[in-house]
Write a protein that holds these residues in place. Structure first.
Motif, PDB file in Angstrom:
ATOM      1  N   GLY A 114      -7.116 -12.637   2.268  1.00  0.00           N
ATOM      2  CA  GLY A 114      -7.217 -12.033   0.930  1.00  0.00           C
ATOM      3  C   GLY A 114      -5.908 -11.381   0.508  1.00  0.00           C
ATOM      4  O   GLY A 114      -5.491 -11.478  -0.649  1.00  0.00           O
ATOM      5  N   VAL A 115      -5.243 -10.744   1.467  1.00  0.00           N
ATOM      6  CA  VAL A 115      -3.945 -10.118   1.204  1.00  0.00           C
ATOM      7  C   VAL A 115      -2.887 -11.191   0.923  1.00  0.00           C
ATOM      8  O   VAL A 115      -2.031 -11.041   0.046  1.00  0.00           O
ATOM      9  N   ALA A 116      -2.982 -12.314   1.650  1.00  0.00           N
ATOM     10  CA  ALA A 116      -2.029 -13.412   1.442  1.00  0.00           C
ATOM     11  C   ALA A 116      -2.147 -13.964   0.022  1.00  0.00           C
ATOM     12  O   ALA A 116      -1.140 -14.194  -0.664  1.00  0.00           O
ATOM     13  N   GLY A 141     -17.320 -16.047   1.116  1.00  0.00           N
ATOM     14  CA  GLY A 141     -17.303 -14.599   1.256  1.00  0.00           C
ATOM     15  C   GLY A 141     -16.582 -14.019   0.055  1.00  0.00           C
ATOM     16  O   GLY A 141     -16.229 -14.743  -0.869  1.00  0.00           O
ATOM     17  N   VAL A 142     -16.383 -12.714   0.065  1.00  0.00           N
ATOM     18  CA  VAL A 142     -15.600 -12.062  -0.995  1.00  0.00           C
ATOM     19  C   VAL A 142     -14.534 -11.212  -0.307  1.00  0.00           C
ATOM     20  O   VAL A 142     -14.863 -10.260   0.409  1.00  0.00           O
ATOM     21  N   GLY A 143     -13.277 -11.583  -0.498  1.00  0.00           N
ATOM     22  CA  GLY A 143     -12.170 -10.830   0.086  1.00  0.00           C
ATOM     23  C   GLY A 143     -11.234 -10.379  -1.009  1.00  0.00           C
ATOM     24  O   GLY A 143     -11.463 -10.643  -2.185  1.00  0.00           O
ATOM     25  N   GLY A 144     -10.167  -9.710  -0.611  1.00  0.00           N
ATOM     26  CA  GLY A 144      -9.221  -9.266  -1.631  1.00  0.00           C
ATOM     27  C   GLY A 144      -8.028  -8.575  -1.031  1.00  0.00           C
ATOM     28  O   GLY A 144      -7.882  -8.468   0.193  1.00  0.00           O
ATOM     29  N   GLY A 150       4.086  -1.780  -7.132  1.00  0.00           N
ATOM     30  CA  GLY A 150       4.956  -2.937  -7.104  1.00  0.00           C
ATOM     31  C   GLY A 150       5.095  -3.607  -5.749  1.00  0.00           C
ATOM     32  O   GLY A 150       5.824  -4.582  -5.605  1.00  0.00           O
ATOM     33  N   ARG A 151       4.374  -3.085  -4.741  1.00  0.00           N
ATOM     34  CA  ARG A 151       4.468  -3.640  -3.392  1.00  0.00           C
ATOM     35  C   ARG A 151       3.087  -4.068  -2.900  1.00  0.00           C
ATOM     36  O   ARG A 151       2.097  -3.408  -3.185  1.00  0.00           O
ATOM     37  N   LEU A 152       3.070  -5.138  -2.123  1.00  0.00           N
ATOM     38  CA  LEU A 152       1.837  -5.510  -1.443  1.00  0.00           C
ATOM     39  C   LEU A 152       1.422  -4.339  -0.558  1.00  0.00           C
ATOM     40  O   LEU A 152       2.244  -3.745   0.123  1.00  0.00           O
ATOM     41  N   TYR A 153       0.130  -3.987  -0.598  1.00  0.00           N
ATOM     42  CA  TYR A 153      -0.353  -2.888   0.247  1.00  0.00           C
ATOM     43  C   TYR A 153      -1.413  -3.425   1.217  1.00  0.00           C
ATOM     44  O   TYR A 153      -2.607  -3.408   0.925  1.00  0.00           O
ATOM     45  N   ASN A 159      -5.955  -5.224   6.259  1.00  0.00           N
ATOM     46  CA  ASN A 159      -7.241  -5.531   5.619  1.00  0.00           C
ATOM     47  C   ASN A 159      -7.500  -4.753   4.328  1.00  0.00           C
ATOM     48  O   ASN A 159      -8.587  -4.855   3.752  1.00  0.00           O
ATOM     49  N   ALA A 160      -6.523  -3.943   3.870  1.00  0.00           N
ATOM     50  CA  ALA A 160      -6.765  -3.121   2.680  1.00  0.00           C
ATOM     51  C   ALA A 160      -7.111  -4.011   1.482  1.00  0.00           C
ATOM     52  O   ALA A 160      -6.571  -5.108   1.328  1.00  0.00           O
ATOM     53  N   GLY A 161      -8.013  -3.530   0.652  1.00  0.00           N
ATOM     54  CA  GLY A 161      -8.422  -4.290  -0.521  1.00  0.00           C
ATOM     55  C   GLY A 161      -9.620  -5.190  -0.270  1.00  0.00           C
ATOM     56  O   GLY A 161      -9.940  -6.055  -1.077  1.00  0.00           O
ATOM     57  N   HIS A 162     -10.314  -4.987   0.844  1.00  0.00           N
ATOM     58  CA  HIS A 162     -11.443  -5.854   1.201  1.00  0.00           C
ATOM     59  C   HIS A 162     -12.678  -5.469   0.381  1.00  0.00           C
ATOM     60  O   HIS A 162     -13.642  -4.896   0.874  1.00  0.00           O
TER      61      HIS A 162
END
Length: 319
Positions: A114-116, A141-144, A150-153, A159-162
């Motif tokens: 999801g991060v990718a 599933g549902v990922g994120g 301005g930066r990927l977190y 796994n942040a943003g799951h």
């Protein structure tokens, strides 16, 4: 001219894809194997090594500076391990160490899938130009993943943003994760189809009971199919609004198979969003379909590898 390349791996329950990618996100070489998901961990790793072997055999390989991996999760970037739900042979599997060995010791960056996809959409897709964004993959599933400031977190473990496992229904159905009323339990493809079937939706003569078949029925105006997508849209709206309220994103990008349903999903989603995103600082929140398609995982893994190279100022994600 910056001629360095990075290697990218996109590892899922169905396929293991690999690529050599340049600093502009262009894929110069591809390799792929089916994931032997039900086999033991070493057999799965054998498929990864076969993909890596095709990349390392290329004359372009000498320019590869780092490796990025986007893997089905959960992942643990801090430990370099993966435990994908749909690959039972890998539990706490030392993927980073094994890929480093297979690539002759190149630096390896690991993130969740999801991060990718978030990295890819921010670099080149629907979230481009947005400093604060949530990108979601709505499929089996549902990922994120999140872009903040301005930066990927990715967070400490990647796994942040799951968002799939935010609860949006306190007394809702039990989710396989152990919680109740998760976004995924309502909005994933199989759950959209399950709800439609439970509501009395009848599949066509082909017997197709997928979410795509429910979407087709909803487009034809089938009320049960429409209601199932509306329920999914409301769950997504609640999860997106909760995320925006927490960290002030201004765009949510939705990809994955369910995201391809189009207006059947996006119209009720945009209608439901103001019911949950009520405070002044989230009222400008927009929802857009993903743009990157099937290469998102590879492009995002490449972005992570570029970002991990501190000597690469054009790391894509900071631009």
């Amino acid at each position: 001219m910056h001629t360095d390349l990075v290697a990218a791996l996109d590892i899922g329950g169905t396929k293991i894809a690999g690529a050599l990618v340049d600093g502009h996100g262009r894929i110069l070489l591809r390799a792929q194997r089916a994931t032997p998901a039900q086999e033991d961990g070493e057999t799965v790793m054998g498929a990864v090594e076969a993909v890596v072997g095709e990349l390392t055999a290329s004359p372009l390989w000498s320019r590869a500076q780092a490796v990025g991996i986007g893997s089905a999760g959960p992942v643990d970037a801090s430990a370099g391990t993966v435990s994908p739900v749909n690959v039972p042979g890998w539990r706490g599997y030392p993927l980073v160490e094994r890929v480093r060995a297979a690539t002759g010791g190149l630096p390896v960056e690991l993130i969740g899938d999801g991060v990718a996809i978030t990295a890819a959409e921010h670099w080149q897709g629907a979230a481009r130009g947005h400093d604060n964004a949530l990108c979601m993959v709505v499929s089996t599933g549902v990922g994120g993943g999140l872009v903040l400031g301005g930066r990927l977190y990715p967070g400490p473990t990647g796994n942040a943003g799951h968002i799939g496992h935010i609860s949006v229904d306190l007394d809702g159905d039990l989710c396989p994760c152990g919680a109740r009323g998760c976004v995924e339990r309502i909005a994933s493809g199989p759950n959209i189809a399950r709800r439609a079937l439970e509501g009395g939706w009848q599949p066509g003569p082909d017997g197709d009971t997928s979410a795509a078949a429910v979407a087709a029925a909803a487009r034809e105006g089938d009320p049960v199919a429409v209601a199932s997508f509306e329920r999914a849209a409301r769950a997504l709206a609640a999860g997106i609004a909760a995320t925006a309220t927490l960290v002030e994103i201004d765009i949510a990008v939705i990809g994955g198979g369910v995201g391809k349903a189009g207006d059947v999903l996006f119209t009720p989603l945009r209608k439901a969003l103001p019911d949950y995103a009520t405070l002044s600082f989230v009222q400008g929140l927009t929802v857009e379909p993903a743009q990157m398609g099937t290469d998102a995982g590879l492009v995002g893994a490449a972005a992570a590898a570029l970002r991990g190279r501190e000597d690469a100022p054009a790391a894509g994600l900071a631009s």
